[in-house]
Design a protein around this motif. Structure first.
Motif, short mmCIF file in Angstrom:
data_model
loop_
_atom_site.label_atom_id
_atom_site.label_comp_id
_atom_site.label_asym_id
_atom_site.label_seq_id
_atom_site.Cartn_x
_atom_site.Cartn_y
_atom_site.Cartn_z
N GLU A 129 0.85 -1.19 0.00
CA GLU A 129 0.00 0.00 0.00
C GLU A 129 0.87 1.23 0.00
O GLU A 129 1.93 1.26 0.64
CB GLU A 129 -0.88 0.02 1.25
CG GLU A 129 -2.09 -0.87 1.14
CD GLU A 129 -3.05 -0.60 2.29
OE1 GLU A 129 -4.03 0.14 2.08
OE2 GLU A 129 -2.81 -1.13 3.38
N LEU A 130 0.39 2.24 -0.77
CA LEU A 130 1.10 3.50 -0.74
C LEU A 130 0.87 4.14 0.61
O LEU A 130 -0.27 4.29 1.05
CB LEU A 130 0.57 4.43 -1.85
CG LEU A 130 1.05 4.09 -3.26
CD1 LEU A 130 0.28 4.92 -4.26
CD2 LEU A 130 2.54 4.29 -3.40
N SER A 131 1.95 4.46 1.29
CA SER A 131 1.82 4.96 2.65
C SER A 131 2.62 6.23 2.79
O SER A 131 3.62 6.44 2.12
CB SER A 131 2.36 3.93 3.65
OG SER A 131 1.75 2.69 3.41
N LEU A 132 2.12 7.08 3.67
CA LEU A 132 2.87 8.28 4.02
C LEU A 132 3.83 7.89 5.16
O LEU A 132 3.40 7.32 6.15
CB LEU A 132 1.89 9.37 4.48
CG LEU A 132 2.53 10.65 4.97
CD1 LEU A 132 3.25 11.36 3.84
CD2 LEU A 132 1.47 11.57 5.58
N ALA A 133 5.07 8.23 4.92
CA ALA A 133 6.05 7.85 5.94
C ALA A 133 6.76 9.09 6.45
O ALA A 133 7.01 10.02 5.70
CB ALA A 133 7.06 6.88 5.35
N ALA A 134 7.06 9.09 7.75
CA ALA A 134 7.84 10.17 8.35
C ALA A 134 9.01 9.53 9.10
O ALA A 134 8.86 8.49 9.73
CB ALA A 134 6.97 11.00 9.28
N ALA A 135 10.15 10.17 8.95
CA ALA A 135 11.36 9.55 9.55
C ALA A 135 11.96 10.48 10.57
O ALA A 135 11.97 11.70 10.39
CB ALA A 135 12.36 9.25 8.45
N SER A 136 12.41 9.93 11.68
CA SER A 136 13.16 10.70 12.68
C SER A 136 14.55 10.10 12.78
O SER A 136 14.72 8.88 12.71
CB SER A 136 12.48 10.60 14.04
OG SER A 136 11.18 11.11 13.99
N GLN A 137 15.51 11.02 12.92
CA GLN A 137 16.87 10.51 13.06
C GLN A 137 17.07 9.92 14.44
O GLN A 137 16.50 10.40 15.43
CB GLN A 137 17.85 11.66 12.86
CG GLN A 137 17.97 12.08 11.41
CD GLN A 137 19.07 13.12 11.25
OE1 GLN A 137 19.41 13.85 12.19
NE2 GLN A 137 19.63 13.15 10.06
N ILE A 138 17.84 8.88 14.48
CA ILE A 138 18.24 8.33 15.78
C ILE A 138 19.72 8.63 15.94
O ILE A 138 20.53 8.27 15.08
CB ILE A 138 18.00 6.81 15.84
CG1 ILE A 138 16.53 6.50 15.49
CG2 ILE A 138 18.33 6.29 17.24
CD1 ILE A 138 16.28 5.03 15.28
N THR A 139 20.05 9.34 16.97
CA THR A 139 21.46 9.71 17.17
C THR A 139 21.95 9.12 18.47
O THR A 139 21.18 8.96 19.43
CB THR A 139 21.61 11.23 17.25
OG1 THR A 139 20.75 11.74 18.27
CG2 THR A 139 21.26 11.89 15.93
N ALA A 140 23.25 8.83 18.48
CA ALA A 140 23.80 8.29 19.73
C ALA A 140 25.26 8.69 19.93
O ALA A 140 26.12 7.80 20.01
CB ALA A 140 23.66 6.77 19.76
N PRO A 141 25.55 9.87 19.97
CA PRO A 141 24.77 11.05 19.58
C PRO A 141 24.85 11.27 18.07
O PRO A 141 24.10 12.06 17.54
CB PRO A 141 25.48 12.16 20.33
CG PRO A 141 26.90 11.68 20.41
CD PRO A 141 26.91 10.20 20.46
N ASP A 142 25.82 10.61 17.47
CA ASP A 142 25.84 10.70 16.01
C ASP A 142 24.73 9.85 15.44
O ASP A 142 24.19 8.98 16.10
CB ASP A 142 27.19 10.22 15.46
CG ASP A 142 28.19 11.35 15.48
OD1 ASP A 142 27.75 12.50 15.75
OD2 ASP A 142 29.37 11.10 15.21
N LEU A 143 24.41 10.16 14.17
CA LEU A 143 23.32 9.44 13.50
C LEU A 143 23.62 7.97 13.44
O LEU A 143 24.69 7.56 12.96
CB LEU A 143 23.15 9.99 12.08
CG LEU A 143 22.04 9.41 11.25
CD1 LEU A 143 20.70 9.85 11.82
CD2 LEU A 143 22.19 9.85 9.80
#
Lengths: 165, 765
Positions: free
Chosen positions: B151-165
């Motif tokens: 299915e076509l889906s709307l996606a949103a992404a958040s970066q995960i840092t530790a502390p770098d990406l």
């Protein structure tokens, strides 16, 4: 590029003691780790003095050293002993934008580049060696790029190109 | 066109109403067209504008949704424990965190993409192209469309840092109908939204540029808006398809148009009604007028009711006046047309009508009598006492008749002719007594301007049914009977008998024959010598007309001259006589003249002088050798005119003789009025000579008078020597008659001159 860590490891390894001329400390000042990048010898204990008015914590999820130091206040110092060589990324749990990098090395021939991206390593034994360049934003596995070099007596210079993220 | 329509459209009322309605409808149609067009244009424009605005808003709504999701994911991505779990690749912990995130944020899928490109998801996350996703994330893109679980889906992404990406936490929500409906509820207008990959769109839509509103019609009109959405997989090239039903939004405007149309229709109905009514106020009275006019044409009496005092009312008033004026005039005309002006009696036309009616109503053995009466001496009265006296006489006779014959219908046919109709005469009534009674009505003395005038009438009678079954025949027969009565003598009556009809036919035939005789030369002149006692020779000949009818043989002048006189044929015949007589006389010795009878009708004919002149000049006969014989009757008409004609003739040089002298009323007075060259003593006096009586004295008086006036004398009809002797004795100068010679043919005259001496001597001897 400044603050890139350059290590030169002779092929035979290094078994002698390692002594760097800089302090084994990563201070927190103005909500920044200072210096941002620190090169330490394996087994060194690094102090984390808090020079800010706010409290800071220190954590690392990096494999060579996983630890957490809970919040501590100004003029307090914590320390941690880095027993495994590698790169350790430091963060502050409450200040996401604070980054600090500690490179735990096993060779005395290491340091970080100056503003202009230069580093001078001295007194290296002649022979083959492995040259490693590391930078937190270097675009490569483990953020490092290695190459073999042959060290001859006398001055010799080498230019390493890297891609950054 | 059917007659019905023609009739209907022929009415002024309909035309007026139709004209107004048509005009109004035209204006309304124009207004409707402009307003309707404006409305729909306005509707379309505003719908398009709304669509444009809402489409922009909708993009923001999608962004907002993505931001919401990112907020949710951010919370987890910043969680220290979660970061630790990701950093340490603690899959069970990550999974549990993702499950809880998914349920908390009510999204379809949650998964972690590590910096190394690995995907850690709760359960089976059907992510088709993880590499493409990784590159997009690595490029810093934080929202987009991707395919999750097909299915076509709307996606949103958040970066995960530790502390770098170290990776990205991705939340994805299928853009299914439910989700989109939830979003479209936020829009201000009614939108249908869908997210489609470009390849799944119909070509017409796919080729449209993005970010533009356009109309696309399938089963109904729709506005479309397509926009490209950010994607995590370039191969998808997803499109946000917004659809807005134009038909739907136009529906309210078309409602407005319907309202307009209904208003217009109502207006038209109103105008039809009003203009019909207005037209009726005009055409109603016109129709009444029309109807009234037709009734008047049909002869009915009509009085228009005047309802208003406007132009129409005045027209009706004028119409009524006109009608009564026409009626009055008509009555007069009818009266004039059917009545005699002078006497007020019915005229011939009315008489004939009544007669026909009477004939038609004849029952059983009843009889009906038609009487034609002609006053005997009317002409004399008219000539001697003047026309006013004549008119007075006619009026007197008319009123007398009406008085005396109350049961009869009396009409004046013209001139001195009257007609009388008496019906319902029983079969045993004596018709002769009725006729006598009528005759007596006429026979009386009338006083006219102080003078006594004897009045009498000749009467012709026809009786229905025996003499005819219709008015025309009866009148013709009565007229024939009158003709006969007149010819039999005055103051008599005569009943019609079939012989009269026969005679009338013969007269008509004779008239025709005379015309052909004139043409074919069947007329002939015979000459009777005029003997001078003094000179003892023939000094002239009287030309006498003879007619040799090809079938009937010789016809006596007595039988045809009166008819010729009546019919006017005497004019051409007389002309021929003059020319012929002159022609033949020109061959005679110069001391022999020719005498020609001029009839009264001929005498009054204006061309007579000319005819004589031509005859004389063409034949070369000396004027003095032509003698015109006229009778006293010419004086009965206008005396002045007669004298002037006589003087004209005399001025030609011809001689003029007075014929049949002594028979008229006042013969002696004629001698005084004009110096005749000769007086011909009527044969009636000559016949009496030698038988005693007083003719002797009369002849002597005449000759003495003539001598005194310097006129020649001639005695007619001398047949025996005794008469000759007396005439000689009384001083008569010339003799004419069988004693000397019968009239002879022209050839005999010529012969006579060859042996003139012997003839003369033998006769005289």
């Amino acid at each position: 590029m400044r603050d890139a860590v350059v290590e030169l490891m002779p092929d035979g390894g290094w078994s002698g003691s390692i002594q760097f001329p800089w302090r084994m400390a990563m201070a927190q000042r103005n909500q920044q780790f200072t210096p941002g990048t620190l090169v330490v010898a394996k087994g060194s204990t690094v102090a984390f003095p808090n020079l800010d008015h706010v409290r800071h914590s220190v954590y690392s999820f990096s494999k060579p050293a996983r630890f957490e130091i809970d919040l501590y206040g100004r003029d307090q110092t914590r320390s941690y002993k880095f027993a495994v060589a590698g790169s350790v990324k430091l963060g502050c749990n409450i200040h996401d934008n604070m980054r600090g990098y500690i490179r735990v090395t096993e060779t005395p021939f290491a340091g970080k580049t100056d503003r202009n991206g230069y580093i001078t390593l001295r007194s290296m034994p002649a022979g083959n060696a492995k040259l490693t360049v590391w930078h937190p934003r270097l675009r490569a596995p483990r953020n490092e790029k290695s190459s073999s070099v042959r060290i001859s007596t006398g001055d010799q210079s080498r230019k390493v190109k890297v891609r950054l993220r | 066109m059917p007659k019905f329509l023609t009739l209907r459209f022929g009415s002024l009322q309909l035309r007026i109403a139709a004209l107004y309605t048509g005009l109004f409808a035209l204006v309304l149609a124009a207004i409707l067209a402009i307003a309707g067009g404006g409305l729909s244009r306005f509707g379309e424009t505003s719908a398009t504008r709304d669509m444009q605005a809402n489409a922009r808003v909708f993009n923001e709504i999608i962004d907002l949704r993505a931001s919401q999701m990112r907020s949710s994911s951010d919370v987890l991505a910043r969680d220290f424990g979660f970061r630790e779990a990701v950093a340490t690749e603690d899959a069970p912990t990550i999974n549990s965190a993702l499950v809880s995130l998914r349920s908390r944020s009510r999204t379809g899928a949650a998964f972690v993409v590590t910096l190394e490109g690995d995907i850690i998801a709760s359960g089976e996350a059907g992510i088709s192209s993880s590499d493409a996703l990784w590159f997009k994330l690595d490029d810093g893109q934080d929202q987009g469309i991707m395919m999750v679980d097909g299915e076509l889906s709307l996606a949103a992404a958040s970066q995960i840092t530790a502390p770098d990406l170290i990776g990205w936490l991705v939340l994805a929500q299928p853009m299914d109908k439910t989700e989109l409906n939830r979003l479209t509820d936020l829009a201000a207008i009614d939108l249908e939204a869908s997210v489609e990959s470009a390849s799944s769109l119909p070509a017409t839509l796919r080729d449209r540029p993005n970010g533009e509103v356009f109309e696309y019609e399938q089963s109904e009109r729709h506005l479309y808006y397509l926009s490209a959405l950010p994607t995590f997989d370039d191969e998808l090239s997803p499109r946000l398809v917004l659809r807005h039903s134009l038909t739907g939004s136009m529906a309210e405007y078309s409602g407005l148009q319907w309202l307009l149309a209904i208003l217009a229709l109502g207006g038209i109905v109103l105008v039809v009604g009003l203009s019909w009514r207005v037209a009726k106020t005009i055409t109603g009275p016109l129709q009444k007028l029309d109807k009234a006019t037709r009734q008047i044409s049909a002869g009915n009496k009509v009085d228009l009711v005047i309802e208003t005092d406007d132009e129409i009312g005045r027209l009706a008033g004028s119409f009524n006046q006109m009608v009564s004026a026409i009626e009055e005039r008509e009555r007069k005309i009818v009266h004039v047309g059917l009545h005699d002006d002078l006497t007020g009696l019915p005229n011939r036309k009315l008489f004939l009508e009544q007669l026909n009616r009477g004939v038609a109503q004849l029952r059983g053995t009843d009889q009906l009598m038609v009487v034609y009466a002609d006053l005997d001496n009317f002409k004399v009265v008219n000539d001697t006492l003047g026309h006013p006296a004549g008119d007075m006489m006619l009026r007197d006779v008319a009123s007398n008749l009406c008085e005396m014959l109350p049961e009869a219908m009396i009409a004046r046919l013209g001139g001195d002719e009257f007609a009388i109709l008496i019906d319902d005469i029983a079969s045993d009534t004596s018709l002769a007594s009725v006729a006598d009674r009528i005759q007596n009505c006429f026979s009386r003395t009338i006083e006219l301007e102080g003078q006594q005038a004897e009045c009498s009438a000749s009467i012709g009678i026809a009786v229905a049914p025996s003499d005819g079954n219709d008015g025309t025949t009866l009148m013709k027969n009565a007229d024939l009977a009158l003709y006969r009565a007149k010819s039999e003598g005055k103051s008599t009556y005569h009943f019609f008998e079939p012989a009269l009809d026969q005679q009338a036919r013969e007269r008509r035939q004779t008239e025709l024959d005379m015309r052909s005789a004139l043409r074919d030369g069947d007329f002939e002149l015979h000459y009777q010598p005029l003997y001078s006692i003094a000179e003892d020779r023939f000094t002239g000949f009287e030309a006498l007309l003879r007619w040799n009818h090809p079938e009937r043989g010789r016809i006596s002048p007595l039988d045809f001259i009166p008819l010729a006189e009546e019919t006017g044929l005497i004019l051409p015949i007389g002309e021929w006589v003059i020319r012929e007589a002159c022609r033949q006389a020109a061959e005679w010795p110069e001391d022999v003249s020719v005498a020609v009878n001029i009839s009264p009708k001929q005498f009054t004919y204006a061309g007579l002088t000319n005819t004589i002149l031509q005859a004389l000049s063409s034949t070369g006969l000396a004027a003095s050798r032509l003698e015109l014989e006229i009778t006293e009757s010419i004086f009965i008409a206008d005396v002045e005119k007669t004298l002037s004609t006589l003087h004209n003739l005399r001025s030609l040089g011809v001689r003029i003789a007075l014929d049949d002298f002594g028979t008229g009323y006042s013969s002696l007075s004629y001698l005084r009025s004009f110096p005749f060259d000769k007086v011909k003593i009527d044969r009636s006096f000559v016949e009496d000579l030698g038988q005693g009586g007083n003719s002797h004295a009369v002849v002597r008086a005449i000759t003495t008078l003539a001598d005194a006036l310097g006129m020649d004398t001639l005695a007619e009809g001398v047949e025996i020597d005794e008469q000759l002797e007396v005439l000689k004795q009384e001083g008569c100068r010339n003799i004419q008659g069988y004693l000397f010679s019968k009239p002879m043919a022209a050839s005999d005259v010529a012969e006579l001159f060859e042996n003139s001496a012997s003839v003369q001597s033998s006769r005289v001897a």
